[in-house]
Motif scaffolding. Sequence first.
Motif, PDB file in Angstrom:
ATOM      1  N   SER C 371     -48.387 -23.154 -26.239  1.00  0.00           N
ATOM      2  CA  SER C 371     -49.847 -22.750 -26.755  1.00  0.00           C
ATOM      3  C   SER C 371     -49.778 -21.187 -27.647  1.00  0.00           C
ATOM      4  O   SER C 371     -49.694 -21.106 -28.279  1.00  0.00           O
ATOM      5  CB  SER C 371     -50.511 -22.890 -25.712  1.00  0.00           C
ATOM      6  N   SER C 372     -48.198 -21.172 -28.264  1.00  0.00           N
ATOM      7  CA  SER C 372     -47.790 -20.098 -28.374  1.00  0.00           C
ATOM      8  C   SER C 372     -48.058 -20.108 -29.843  1.00  0.00           C
ATOM      9  O   SER C 372     -47.861 -18.972 -30.549  1.00  0.00           O
ATOM     10  CB  SER C 372     -46.679 -18.954 -27.856  1.00  0.00           C
ATOM     11  N   LEU C 373     -47.686 -21.105 -30.689  1.00  0.00           N
ATOM     12  CA  LEU C 373     -48.118 -21.274 -31.892  1.00  0.00           C
ATOM     13  C   LEU C 373     -48.854 -22.051 -32.358  1.00  0.00           C
ATOM     14  O   LEU C 373     -49.379 -22.946 -32.024  1.00  0.00           O
ATOM     15  CB  LEU C 373     -46.629 -22.433 -32.086  1.00  0.00           C
ATOM     16  N   ASN C 374     -49.616 -21.481 -33.420  1.00  0.00           N
ATOM     17  CA  ASN C 374     -50.937 -21.989 -34.030  1.00  0.00           C
ATOM     18  C   ASN C 374     -50.486 -23.035 -34.019  1.00  0.00           C
ATOM     19  O   ASN C 374     -49.491 -23.176 -35.607  1.00  0.00           O
ATOM     20  CB  ASN C 374     -51.711 -21.051 -34.919  1.00  0.00           C
ATOM     21  N   PRO C 375     -51.208 -24.598 -34.013  1.00  0.00           N
ATOM     22  CA  PRO C 375     -50.773 -25.563 -35.037  1.00  0.00           C
ATOM     23  C   PRO C 375     -50.687 -26.250 -36.466  1.00  0.00           C
ATOM     24  O   PRO C 375     -50.016 -26.442 -37.036  1.00  0.00           O
ATOM     25  CB  PRO C 375     -51.426 -26.636 -33.419  1.00  0.00           C
ATOM     26  N   ARG C 376     -51.748 -24.946 -36.233  1.00  0.00           N
ATOM     27  CA  ARG C 376     -52.306 -25.869 -38.071  1.00  0.00           C
ATOM     28  C   ARG C 376     -51.645 -24.703 -38.636  1.00  0.00           C
ATOM     29  O   ARG C 376     -52.159 -24.586 -40.196  1.00  0.00           O
ATOM     30  CB  ARG C 376     -54.003 -25.060 -38.443  1.00  0.00           C
ATOM     31  N   MET C 377     -50.718 -24.073 -39.193  1.00  0.00           N
ATOM     32  CA  MET C 377     -49.981 -22.494 -39.604  1.00  0.00           C
ATOM     33  C   MET C 377     -48.711 -23.471 -39.836  1.00  0.00           C
ATOM     34  O   MET C 377     -48.171 -24.096 -38.762  1.00  0.00           O
ATOM     35  CB  MET C 377     -49.774 -22.030 -39.087  1.00  0.00           C
ATOM     36  N   ARG C 378     -47.801 -23.190 -40.513  1.00  0.00           N
ATOM     37  CA  ARG C 378     -46.452 -23.627 -41.186  1.00  0.00           C
ATOM     38  C   ARG C 378     -45.946 -22.749 -40.248  1.00  0.00           C
ATOM     39  O   ARG C 378     -45.895 -21.171 -40.285  1.00  0.00           O
ATOM     40  CB  ARG C 378     -46.627 -23.476 -42.622  1.00  0.00           C
ATOM     41  N   ALA C 381     -45.542 -19.074 -41.964  1.00  0.00           N
ATOM     42  CA  ALA C 381     -46.774 -18.399 -41.690  1.00  0.00           C
ATOM     43  C   ALA C 381     -46.450 -17.794 -40.885  1.00  0.00           C
ATOM     44  O   ALA C 381     -46.950 -16.596 -40.353  1.00  0.00           O
ATOM     45  CB  ALA C 381     -48.104 -19.063 -42.275  1.00  0.00           C
ATOM     46  N   TYR C 420     -44.979 -27.591 -39.484  1.00  0.00           N
ATOM     47  CA  TYR C 420     -45.742 -27.128 -38.568  1.00  0.00           C
ATOM     48  C   TYR C 420     -44.764 -27.585 -37.188  1.00  0.00           C
ATOM     49  O   TYR C 420     -43.895 -28.662 -37.092  1.00  0.00           O
ATOM     50  CB  TYR C 420     -46.526 -27.921 -38.896  1.00  0.00           C
ATOM     51  N   HIS C 422     -45.802 -29.166 -34.971  1.00  0.00           N
ATOM     52  CA  HIS C 422     -45.719 -30.212 -33.658  1.00  0.00           C
ATOM     53  C   HIS C 422     -44.843 -30.922 -34.174  1.00  0.00           C
ATOM     54  O   HIS C 422     -44.314 -31.802 -33.177  1.00  0.00           O
ATOM     55  CB  HIS C 422     -46.862 -31.014 -33.654  1.00  0.00           C
TER      56      HIS C 422
END
Lengths: 458, 325, 534
Positions: C371-378, C381, C420, C422
């Motif tokens: 949860s510490s990495l925004n799933p919608r960002m590369r 980024a 990404y 995931h």
Amino acid sequence: MFVYLLTDIFFYLIIISLLIYILYVRRTPDMLRTWSYVFKNKTGIISIVVLSFFMLIAFFDSIHVKKKILNNDTNQFIYSNDIQSLLDIILLPTYENFEKSYSSPFSSKLYSKETIKLKDGSEKRIYPGLAYKGNHNKYSKNISANLVITAILSLVKSFIIFLFFYLIIFYRTLYERKNNIFYNFKNNNILCITFYILLFIFLLLYDLSTQYYVLGTDKVGVDVLYKSIKSIRTGILIGTLTTIVMLPFAIFLGIFAGFIGGIVDDIIQYIYTTLNSIPSVLLIASAILILQVHMANNPLNFENIYERADLRLFFLCMILGLTSWTGLCRLLRGESMKLREVEFVQASQTFGLNKFSIIIRHIIPNIMHIVIITVVLDFSALVLAEAVLSYVNIGVDPTTYSWGNMINDARLEMSREPVVWWSLFSAFLFMFILVLFANLFADVVRDAFDPRASKKYE
Amino acid sequence: MIKYIIKRILYAIPILIGVNILTFTLFFVVNSPDEIARLHLGNKRVTQEQIISWNEERGYNNPLFYNNSEIGLKVFKKTIFYEKSFKLFLFDFGLSDSGRDIKYDIKQRMWPSLAIALPSLFVGLFINITFALFFVFFRFTYVDYFGVILCVALMSVSSLFYIIGGQYLISKLLHLVPISGYTQGLDAIKFLILPTIISVIYSIGSGTRWYRSLFLEEIEKDYVKTARSKGLSEVTVLFHHVFRNALIPILTGVVVILPLLFLGSLIVESFFGIPGLGSYTIDAIQSQDFAIVRAMVFLGSILYIFGLILTDISYTLVDPRVSLK
Amino acid sequence: MNNILKVNNLCLSINSNNKEEEILKNINFEINKSEVVSLIGESGSGKSLTALSIIRLLEKSCCIKKGEIIFTNKNILKIQEKEMREIRKNDISMIFQEPMRSLNPIMNIYSQIKESFVNKINKNLTEKILNLLVSVGIHDAERVINLYPHQLSGGMKQRIMIAMAIACKPKLLIADEPTTSLDVTIQKQVLDLLLELKEKLNMSILFITHDLAVASQISDRIIVMKDGKIIENSLSKNFFTSPENSYSKELLKSSVYKRNINNSINYNSNNILDVTNLKVYYKEKESFLLNKYIYTKAVDGINISIKPGMTHAIIGESGSGKTTIAKAIMGLTSITAGKIKILNKDISELNSSKKRDFRKNYQMIFQDPFSSLNPRMRIGAIIKEGLCFLKPEINNHDVNLILNDVIKNVGLKYDSLYKYPHEFSGGQRQRIAIARVLVLNPKLLICDEPTSSLDVTVQEQVLDLLSNIQNKRNISYLFISHDIKLISNISDTISIMNKGKIVESGKTSDIINKPENEYTQKLLNSVPEINRIL
């Protein structure tokens, strides 16, 4: 000359934003992955094809033109007052002439007896024949033989057109872009079959319409099929325009309430609880009644009744939108509140990002799935709501073609003896098809975007 | 408990004030009373005198907020805001634009509304839960799959069609019950059966699907696995564990709409000629009787807020995890 | 025939999206009478699925391809569901990982335990239940039977789960990570209880865990699983002295992690971090009319100081307030009182723009890499984010150089920048999280349980990475953890926290060897060590 009605412009905007969204999805791998679930799903691909077909019809119905006519007195070309859409021009054979009154589907006679003066001067009560259609069998004298030939001809015609499209579009995806995750062979088949069936139905109906009234005629003799097709635009506009009006309110207020919290949250919560506490039908009814009074007392300068009816449709969407943002707003508030505590948002706070950047970079991309699910889910509910509102006389203008108005008229027809059932039937049929596929599509979209829910429906 | 309820009622006051201000703005500020009078009297060739007398008869001739021509408290009392909006708080609904006593009408008409809404709700609830449990028992089989598709199809039919179709089929073709109408007393039942059946059928699609998803959500929880590991049978697990837990959201969802049942169903009542509050509202909307619409908006929001309070209380009764604080 | 359970050639597949994936491959093992067998493996190794196949509670998507499970001469996979229910009722019981979720929230304890007695004599049922609860160490049983699960602590709930499991005096008890979600002190009690019950009831236990130390406390035999295969099956004493398989050796090595000692600590230099008398209270309005507040003292007057290049660890059980300290330092929660000085600057006195500038000096690594990495960002980024906001003066070209450099430093490939989150495993994600803060060149790094959600072997790699970085760049770490064993090996100084207060602090070796505080002693005694058999 092209005419741009208010709702036309918004409809173009919707189409443009849809295209932009598709471009955006194609460039973003994770969105592409989510949507490819929808495209790979059997129900998903079928409903996409059917819905695009409806959208296409609505789009053609949104390009309006004024015809040039020759004024006999001055011998100059002027523009007629009559506004026609591109769809009208395509469908011209179905409505260019009116019958006198009711006639049942495929019938060659009117539905009620009339007293006719015969040549010898005596009077007789008979079912008079239809003036324009029903008696002109194109291919064979026998009605059933004629129907079969028409069907076979349409089958062939649609197959040729289909083949043409297939070679242009699908050939490329099949052999050149094997790795495109949108398409795999199996679903390409389903896509093709659905497309072919729709094409066939369209051509068949078109051909039949030149010979018969496929779904009968209404009280003033207008082809019911034509009315039903024209109603598609109204239904789709209400389903989409309303959400477009509602989205900015719901998204911004929801995020502000959830992410910023404090007094902002209290105020926004107060506003939506207040709006929510009024039963929605009453709220919509009051707003529309007030608008009606306002429009009646302040007659704006409308060029013609089309623009007046159009304005009413537009305001109906506005009011529906303004009264229906609360549900989504509450969802988004909850989600932003949850996101505020999630570690990646906290991580950017430790980088010193301000609240605005966090909302743009982290919150909005992560709530979009809820927005999309809600938009698709609301669509069908709104199409159904239009019928109910029109029934209560607070829906679209009585002169606008809409399924609600058709059902409203049908109420009286149902109490006639013998019953005039086809108006109700066709309104029901068209509405059912649109709403059913919208619902199925919504289901698949929800499965794709909400993994927790998808488990349930696997 | 009592402290909590008092607190909730206090919280409700600002919301009611908000509703009041909203309706006031809609009905009196956007359009002046003169315009409404003109609409009622017919648009063309209305004399100013006619408008004034129409307004006077209905008490719309006062200023909106502040009456200069009066003294003392009457400065505020002799205004439209006090007469038409503030008095709603005292449950004084006044007269309708056609001169009837709204409060009396409401009292008369809420019982027929309830007579349809209550049985529809409970029969519908029973049927939907039964279907949902049935589908959940056969989950992920073809029974479930086609059940869900059927639900979606049922959901996609307009409510108007159910009503018109039902009336035609049952009343006109089969002559089982009268098409529409209403009488007092037990005889009313024959008029109530058809609307109830139609309301129930209309609710099956969305209701069953919704309850099914609630049950499925519950059935995936860990404690269900524990129950199975105790060797309980599938039926016991379904009824003792899954059903009871899923009943909490179902019950509270029902409680919140209980008070609103008084308002009745707009469409059903008007189609079947039931003299309830729903058809009352529709008639008011169609004849543009704004006094009644205003009263119904206020009544509706009071009942909604009342429903919310009831929901909170019912939560504490059925869910041991929740306590009123 | 001494064995009560025999698993032969068990193969299991999972269907998802029309794809079949083989999860278990030819599992063979047996459990003898009154034997404790530990099934050890990292996440995804298939140990839970093995257990669920034995009690036949698999999800519908799982499908047993071949093999047999023979329980007291009956092939469990062949019998009817009805017969299987009888076996669950009488012979096999199971305890699950999360006691919080494994009990029905709206039924009281009495009625839940009662269900375990179905179809038996209902005479003296209440008395039986009370006796049962006493036997699992619940002494005020009369009170407890009328309570609901949410009114009990995690340890109590797990005891009740055990009580339900042993109510039928089963021949086999399957325990699926029963202590993982519990604090160490409670963990020890539960393990002791299981051993005691095993002796008393003469039952066999299949104990599933990822923690070798816990397994060593309880088991007679160890089975190691990896990628759906059993790679080692040997008696406990043999396993811990001389494991056969190389993966087992690695596991064993990882569970006693030793870091490269940082020798360059200068104890005379200025403190990097100075926290004095920090208090964080959460207030809650008691009544909405009166201005009375109820305070929850999350952190109640603590002092911490850290020298450059040093690792300071804060140890505490759940709810002791250790994460709140991290959040207070990072400014994610407002502080009630106290001073936080970083590099001799009081951060509360800095104005907001200076504070933002100053933030590059202290950064934080979060607990959950998912949860510490925004799933919608590369990934690129994500890593760039801090750099762009805190060091806007760096131009694009340099940013790219820094990114390439850092991604190599944390041991990831260059093309990861365009992927990404995931697409990465937990350990790789934690590396990305480390890279994200490393680009800022912080002097102080707060690590909030950075390895607790990772498997032991991955944990070792991440810790190695952190200690290498420390040696290279002389960064100070504030390490927050609940795992004393781990901390004792990687920290220089240590603070023990309990209920918002620091009960003891000092050099790690001193405290580990000679704890003075009673709580510290209790904590240290509860820590499972791999030494029972050694």
